[in-house]
Design an enzyme around this catalytic site. Structure first.
Site, PDB file in Angstrom:
ATOM      1  N   LYS A   1       0.809  -1.076  -0.106  1.00  0.00           N
ATOM      2  CA  LYS A   1       0.076  -0.141   0.092  1.00  0.00           C
ATOM      3  C   LYS A   1       0.896   1.160  -0.074  1.00  0.00           C
ATOM      4  CE  LYS A   1      -1.677   2.501   3.228  1.00  0.00           C
ATOM      5  NZ  LYS A   1      -1.594   3.892   2.577  1.00  0.00           N
TER       6      LYS A   1
ATOM      7  N   GLU B   1      -1.022   7.566   0.368  1.00  0.00           N
ATOM      8  CA  GLU B   1      -2.361   7.934  -0.325  1.00  0.00           C
ATOM      9  C   GLU B   1      -1.808   9.498  -1.084  1.00  0.00           C
ATOM     10  OE1 GLU B   1      -2.006   7.374   2.794  1.00  0.00           O
ATOM     11  OE2 GLU B   1      -2.891   9.016   3.947  1.00  0.00           O
TER      12      GLU B   1
ATOM     13  N   GLY C   1       4.036   4.176  13.341  1.00  0.00           N
ATOM     14  CA  GLY C   1       4.663   2.793  13.561  1.00  0.00           C
ATOM     15  C   GLY C   1       4.190   2.180  14.781  1.00  0.00           C
TER      16      GLY C   1
ATOM     17  N   GLU D   1      10.750   1.184  10.018  1.00  0.00           N
ATOM     18  CA  GLU D   1      11.841   2.173   9.764  1.00  0.00           C
ATOM     19  C   GLU D   1      11.113   3.532   9.915  1.00  0.00           C
ATOM     20  OE1 GLU D   1      13.694   4.959   8.572  1.00  0.00           O
ATOM     21  OE2 GLU D   1      14.015   4.257   6.707  1.00  0.00           O
TER      22      GLU D   1
ATOM     23  N   CYS E   1      14.635  10.223   5.363  1.00  0.00           N
ATOM     24  CA  CYS E   1      14.618   9.903   6.771  1.00  0.00           C
ATOM     25  C   CYS E   1      15.929  10.172   7.465  1.00  0.00           C
ATOM     26  CB  CYS E   1      14.243   8.131   6.803  1.00  0.00           C
ATOM     27  SG  CYS E   1      12.779   7.836   5.747  1.00  0.00           S
TER      28      CYS E   1
ATOM     29  N   GLN F   1       3.222  19.251   5.574  1.00  0.00           N
ATOM     30  CA  GLN F   1       4.724  19.239   5.751  1.00  0.00           C
ATOM     31  C   GLN F   1       4.951  20.700   5.631  1.00  0.00           C
ATOM     32  OE1 GLN F   1       6.021  16.343   6.777  1.00  0.00           O
ATOM     33  NE2 GLN F   1       7.629  17.759   7.335  1.00  0.00           N
TER      34      GLN F   1
ATOM     35  N   GLU G   1      11.397  17.025  14.020  1.00  0.00           N
ATOM     36  CA  GLU G   1      12.123  16.416  13.037  1.00  0.00           C
ATOM     37  C   GLU G   1      11.313  17.510  11.790  1.00  0.00           C
ATOM     38  OE1 GLU G   1      10.989  12.699  11.194  1.00  0.00           O
ATOM     39  OE2 GLU G   1      12.580  12.671   9.971  1.00  0.00           O
TER      40      GLU G   1
HETATM   41  P1  ADP Z   1       2.584  10.967   7.213  1.00  0.00           P
HETATM   42  O1  ADP Z   1       2.053  11.616   8.087  1.00  0.00           O
HETATM   43  O2  ADP Z   1       4.191  11.619   6.838  1.00  0.00           O
HETATM   44  O3  ADP Z   1       1.950  10.588   5.918  1.00  0.00           O
HETATM   45  P2  ADP Z   1       2.537   8.318   8.100  1.00  0.00           P
HETATM   46  O4  ADP Z   1       3.244   7.424   8.999  1.00  0.00           O
HETATM   47  O5  ADP Z   1       1.118   8.692   8.797  1.00  0.00           O
HETATM   48  O6  ADP Z   1       3.406   9.540   7.493  1.00  0.00           O
HETATM   49  O7  ADP Z   1       2.147   7.438   6.857  1.00  0.00           O
HETATM   50  C1  ADP Z   1       3.177   6.547   6.171  1.00  0.00           C
HETATM   51  C2  ADP Z   1       2.057   5.509   5.604  1.00  0.00           C
HETATM   52  O8  ADP Z   1       1.326   4.883   6.665  1.00  0.00           O
HETATM   53  C3  ADP Z   1       0.878   5.907   4.566  1.00  0.00           C
HETATM   54  O9  ADP Z   1       1.079   4.941   3.416  1.00  0.00           O
HETATM   55  C4  ADP Z   1      -0.152   5.885   5.385  1.00  0.00           C
HETATM   56  O10 ADP Z   1      -1.457   5.812   4.414  1.00  0.00           O
HETATM   57  C5  ADP Z   1      -0.012   4.952   6.530  1.00  0.00           C
HETATM   58  N1  ADP Z   1      -0.742   4.946   7.419  1.00  0.00           N
HETATM   59  C6  ADP Z   1      -1.124   6.115   8.156  1.00  0.00           C
HETATM   60  N2  ADP Z   1      -1.968   5.636   9.291  1.00  0.00           N
HETATM   61  C7  ADP Z   1      -1.711   4.295   9.387  1.00  0.00           C
HETATM   62  C8  ADP Z   1      -2.241   3.310  10.640  1.00  0.00           C
HETATM   63  N3  ADP Z   1      -2.954   3.761  11.529  1.00  0.00           N
HETATM   64  N4  ADP Z   1      -1.826   1.952  10.274  1.00  0.00           N
HETATM   65  C9  ADP Z   1      -1.311   1.779   9.258  1.00  0.00           C
HETATM   66  N5  ADP Z   1      -0.915   2.396   8.259  1.00  0.00           N
HETATM   67  C10 ADP Z   1      -1.069   3.736   8.337  1.00  0.00           C
END
Ligand code: ADP
Length: 474
Positions: free
Chosen positions: A173, A176, A229, A246, A280, A327, A377
């Site tokens: 995935k 988005e 994470g 990561e 990162c 961002q 960060e």
């Molecule tokens: P950012 O806020 O910088 O986009 P995220 O860590 O929220 O960083 O997003 C990284 C990825 O994790 C994206 O593919 C996002 O859709 C996905 N994501 C966001 N929330 C969740 C969640 N609760 N569980 C699993 N994946 C998620």
């Protein structure tokens, strides 16, 4: 540009819902992206599960052959991939030091080919008259990959190639914010890989959460923020999923009094601002000894003020926009906090073009630990430069945050630098460089930057479990 579809069981599948993907350079709509339903995710997982027995039964050589074919096909579509990357991510086609979309494409090719060349072979622990004991590495099953928006293709490749090489099947995935490049990659891959071996679904955190709690997924590999994470780790508990996480970093670089400033400055600049700081393991806090502070600030400012931030399709653009409004807001807020605390802006700090999510390359000194720009960060084109007089204080500063992805020490005295580097709490330390990664050198974080490593033999092992085989001879 053509329509985009989900990739499930070797087929392009339309969705019933769609969302818009925005070009960060002008806020226009790049394309409609299909939004997978939970039922479609379940179909993808079922396809991956069904494909697993045959794929895992192939030899490394047979799987390697498919992955090398995939690399060739990706290379053949390189121009389209670069164009998509620039449209949805914002990075320049070429960019400063050739670190734009071409760099991401070439990195992806190098990683596919480099990783596919590796192999895990059984080890013999004991072989005597009584018994032979062997250690075998077995694939886990279906792996879920969840990726961020900074390097959509490269990080996708980092996740899926070691998973596939070791015999797992994958449901991925993409973010988005930048899903299109990976959907396109999935279209290419479906012509080469057996059906169900690689599936691509799209959507936001809800689909990510459905992946991390899915009972038929045996492992999740995730690159993204620390809070996400932690959420993934919680929902992975029910079926004891393995994880590689990561997560974010806030890497410190420590420049010692004896550093060769002329040689360091271009490397510090490049590794702080690579991908407009949206990396990162970029250098994000620069601690500089007082005796070389002014000289380094001047050298960095000279480079920074010669840079052009603009649309990534313009040939003379060095840096593109931030990838998204959120961002950009973070970068602006950290800059405002620094201004309020009386920090000095050596360059940048003012937005001159709000047609897209642009922020200029910005250097800030007269700033200390405790400022948001140092402690949080930034993930954008703004670097705090902190002066120190005693290296022990710089080491304490480097280690005082909860994150620990990378760190660096800059000095002509390699032995001394290595002693200091060994005291930094982070997964990778560089001496006289930063942010460099390669397919055979493990990379990962400590503390809140996550656990598990990617790349190299250690990275391959993360996609396997050990089966100990004990053969008694009578
Ligand atoms: P950012 O806020 O910088 O986009 P995220 O860590 O929220 O960083 O997003 C990284 C990825 O994790 C994206 O593919 C996002 O859709 C996905 N994501 C966001 N929330 C969740 C969640 N609760 N569980 C699993 N994946 C998620």
């Amino acid at each position: 540009m053509k329509d985009f579809n989900l990739i499930i069981n070797g087929k392009s599948i339309a969705a019933t819902n769609y969302f818009d993907v925005i070009n960060p350079a002008d806020k226009s709509v790049v394309a409609r992206c299909p939004k997978a339903s939970v039922e479609q995710l379940n179909d993808a997982v079922a396809a991956a599960k069904a494909a697993f027995p045959d794929w895992s039964a192939l030899t490394y050589a047979e799987r390697r052959d498919k992955l090398m074919q995939l690399a060739d096909a990706v290379e053949a579509h390189g121009k389209d991939i670069m164009t998509l990357l620039t449209k949805e991510q914002g990075k320049p086609m070429k960019g400063f030091a050739d670190l734009g979309s071409g760099f991401e494409l070439n990195g992806a090719l190098a990683w596919i080919r480099g990783t596919a060349s590796m192999e895990l072979t059984p080890e013999t622990i004991q072989d005597n008259d009584v018994a032979r004991i062997e250690l075998h590495r077995k694939p886990l099953g279906v792996v879920g990959s969840i990726t961020p928006w900074n390097y959509p293709l490269l990080i996708g490749v980092w996740h899926i190639i070691p998973a596939l090489l070791t015999g797992n099947t994958v449901v991925m995935k993409p973010s988005e914010m930048t899903p299109l490049t990976i959907l396109y990659f999935g279209e290419i891959a479906k012509e080469i890989l057996p059906k169900g071996v690689l599936n691509v679904v799209t959507g936001a955190g809800d689909i990510g959460a459905a992946i991390s709690s899915h009972e038929d997924i045996r492992k999740v590999v995730f690159t993204g923020s620390t809070p996400t994470g932690k959420a993934i780790m919680r929902s992975a508990a029910d079926n004891l999923k393995r994880l590689t996480l990561e997560l974010g970093g806030n890497d410190a670089g420590i420049v010692l009094a004896d550093a060769d400033i002329d040689a360091c400055a271009p490397k510090i600049f490049a590794t702080s601002f690579i991908n407009n700081g949206q990396t990162c393991a970029a250098l994000k806090r620069l601690y500089v000894h007082e005796s070389v502070h002014d000289q380094l600030c001047k050298a960095l400012t000279n480079i920074a003020t010669s840079m052009k931030t603009g649309n990534g399709f313009d040939e003379d653009t060095d840096f593109g926009p931030l990838q998204n409004q959120e961002q950009l807001n973070i970068v602006k807020a950290l800059a405002e906090d620094a201004k309020d605390r009386g920090a000095n802006f050596l360059c940048g700090g003012k937005v001159s073009n709000d047609n897209g999510y642009f922020y200029p390359i910005t250097l800030v000194n007269d700033i200390n630990d405790g400022s948001r720009l140092v402690d949080e960060e930034q993930f954008g084109p703004i670097l705090p430069i902190i002066k120190f007089s005693n290296v022990e204080d710089a080491i304490v500063s480097a280690n005082r945050l909860q994150v620990g992805l990378g760190g660096s020490v800059w000095s002509k005295d390699l032995e001394k630098a290595q002693i200091i580097a060994s005291r930094l709490e982070c997964g990778t330390v560089w001496i006289n460089n930063h942010a460099m990664v390669q397919p055979d050198a493990p990379f990962g974080g400590v503390k809140d930057s996550g656990f598990g490593v990617e790349f190299g033999e250690a990275g391959l092992k993360e996609y396997t479990s050990i089966q100990t085989v004990q053969i008694f001879k009578s």
